[in-house]
Design an enzyme around this catalytic site. Structure first.
Site, PDB file in Angstrom:
ATOM      1  N   GLU A  55     109.070  35.630  -0.181  1.00 27.91           N
ATOM      2  CA  GLU A  55     110.217  35.504   0.665  1.00 27.91           C
ATOM      3  C   GLU A  55     111.226  36.449   0.638  1.00 27.91           C
ATOM      4  O   GLU A  55     111.938  37.098   1.588  1.00 27.91           O
ATOM      5  CB  GLU A  55     110.924  34.032   0.765  1.00 27.91           C
ATOM      6  CG  GLU A  55     110.194  32.881   1.199  1.00 27.91           C
ATOM      7  CD  GLU A  55     109.727  32.974   2.745  1.00 27.91           C
ATOM      8  OE1 GLU A  55     110.576  33.523   3.455  1.00 27.91           O
ATOM      9  OE2 GLU A  55     108.911  32.281   2.990  1.00 27.91           O
ATOM     10  N   TYR A 138     118.514  30.272   4.105  1.00 36.46           N
ATOM     11  CA  TYR A 138     117.266  30.493   4.673  1.00 36.46           C
ATOM     12  C   TYR A 138     116.223  30.427   3.375  1.00 36.46           C
ATOM     13  O   TYR A 138     115.191  29.737   3.412  1.00 36.46           O
ATOM     14  CB  TYR A 138     116.842  31.871   5.344  1.00 36.46           C
ATOM     15  CG  TYR A 138     115.483  32.101   5.398  1.00 36.46           C
ATOM     16  CD1 TYR A 138     114.739  31.412   6.520  1.00 36.46           C
ATOM     17  CD2 TYR A 138     114.874  33.144   4.622  1.00 36.46           C
ATOM     18  CE1 TYR A 138     113.574  31.844   6.530  1.00 36.46           C
ATOM     19  CE2 TYR A 138     113.543  33.266   4.701  1.00 36.46           C
ATOM     20  CZ  TYR A 138     112.790  32.700   5.522  1.00 36.46           C
ATOM     21  OH  TYR A 138     111.492  32.884   5.627  1.00 36.46           O
ATOM     22  N   ASP A 156     115.261  31.935  10.892  1.00 35.24           N
ATOM     23  CA  ASP A 156     115.379  33.147  10.416  1.00 35.24           C
ATOM     24  C   ASP A 156     115.316  34.027  12.033  1.00 35.24           C
ATOM     25  O   ASP A 156     115.504  33.155  13.138  1.00 35.24           O
ATOM     26  CB  ASP A 156     114.246  33.913   9.657  1.00 35.24           C
ATOM     27  CG  ASP A 156     112.936  33.742  10.277  1.00 35.24           C
ATOM     28  OD1 ASP A 156     112.880  33.031  11.197  1.00 35.24           O
ATOM     29  OD2 ASP A 156     111.891  34.472   9.777  1.00 35.24           O
TER      30      ASP A 156
END
Ligand code: SF4
Length: 341
Positions: A55, A138, A156
């Site tokens: 991520e 996020y 996102d």
């Protein structure tokens, strides 16, 4: 305490999406994801360390570039413990080429916190993950849903676009998190979040959404009509010059002269690069020229051999050692082109 997008928010107010539509959306999207999910290496594991790494790497970086670096980073630092005990220079070297080096520094800092304050285990909720350095809303929701199955939605850029087109509304800020939470499949939150991002990345793309192949076209208010309204930012053009000095010295393949950026530089602090020249040599030809783009600037990069060392600080580095040096992305590109890397 910050509120995270979650399925529990549906009950008390009117949702943008009626309940039957939410159900159809979940089943259509997940059925599509089961068949079409790209086979990406980080999807093979629910290990929070690997999910976290992917991520962070994927922020502001293309999947293709992350594919190159993800496995190598894991080879060097296979666990959060190994990352926590590594030297910063080694972490930056493994990150070299991905850009936005603050991400690597924050990961390093977060790994130390996980070891020191959490006994080597990641917090299992998004709220707990938010306390770690470099983990925002996020990323916390992505790790918590994918690694631990917590029913929290992510937003996102891809998810934002899908939600806006789906609803036909210019949703912003908290509205997006609420809408994402309403649609979320609480039983398969990790898959659902990845499916939303996958839909935005591969079907509901910024300029030309492939609506005819979209699994949720029946539920979409716009079917592409909101596409491509964002104005493209014009690219600036700049020319820059670097010195590539290579000599026979220590090492089988000679040495290259590198300089280190200042520790307090706002960009790529402490990274190594080739010495920058104020201008080229007007009467001679450069060794070679290449193009390099950073956000809104396209650089024409001319690389020169110089007789005098163009920088008083710096060091001759054996070519065999360059791979282990924390190089800027551009330095790496130049050295590759010169076949020294
Ligand atoms: Fe995006 Fe088109 Fe699918 Fe709507 S139908 S979500 S605009 S790809």
């Amino acid at each position: 305490m910050r509120k995270l997008g979650g399925a529990e928010t549906v009950q008390s107010r009117q949702s943008l999406f009626p309940i039957p539509q939410q159900r159809r959306f979940r089943s259509s999207l997940l059925a599509w994801y089961n068949r079409h999910a790209r086979d990406l290496p980080w999807r093979a594991s629910r290990d929070p360390y690997r999910v976290w790494l992917s991520e962070i790497m994927l922020q502001q970086t293309r999947v293709a570039a992350v594919l190159e670096h993800y496995k190598e980073f894991l080879r060097r630092f296979p666990t959060v413990q190994r990352l926590a005990t590594a030297r910063e220079a080694s972490v930056l070297a493994a990150w070299s080429g991905l850009g936005y080096y603050r991400r690597a520094r924050m990961m390093h800092a977060a790994a130390k916190v996980v070891m020191r304050e959490h006994g080597g285990e990641f917090p299992v909720t998004a709220e707990g993950l938010l306390t770690l350095p470099g983990i925002g809303r996020y990323t916390a929701a992505a790790i918590a849903s994918i690694a631990f199955g917590e029913p929290v939605a992510v937003v996102d850029g891809n998810v934002e676009r899908v939600l806006q087109r789906l609803s036909g509304k210019r949703l912003a800020g908290e509205e997006l998190w609420t809408a994402a939470g309403d649609l979320l499949d609480a039983k398969r939150s990790g898959d659902f979040n990845q499916a939303m991002m996958e839909l935005g990345a591969t079907v509901c793309t910024p300029r030309a959404p492939a609506c005819l192949t979209c699994p949720v076209i029946e539920l979409c208010a716009t079917r592409g009509e909101l596409a491509a309204t964002a104005k493209s930012v014009p690219q600036r053009k700049r020319e820059i010059h670097y010195a590539l000095n290579h000599r026979n010295g220590d090492g089988r393949n000679g040495e290259v002269f590198l300089v280190q950026r200042a520790r307090d530089a706002s960009l790529m602090a402490s990274m190594w690069e080739l010495p920058e020249l104020v201008s080229g040599n007007g009467t001679a030809k450069p060794l070679f020229t290449l193009r390099h783009s950073i956000t809104v600037t396209d650089y024409t990069v001319r690389v020169w051999h110089t007789d005098a060392l163009p920088h008083k600080d710096g060091k001759w580095t054996p070519v065999e050692r360059i791979e282990k040096v924390a190089l800027t992305g551009l330095a790496r590109k130049i050295l590759r082109k010169a076949e020294l890397l």
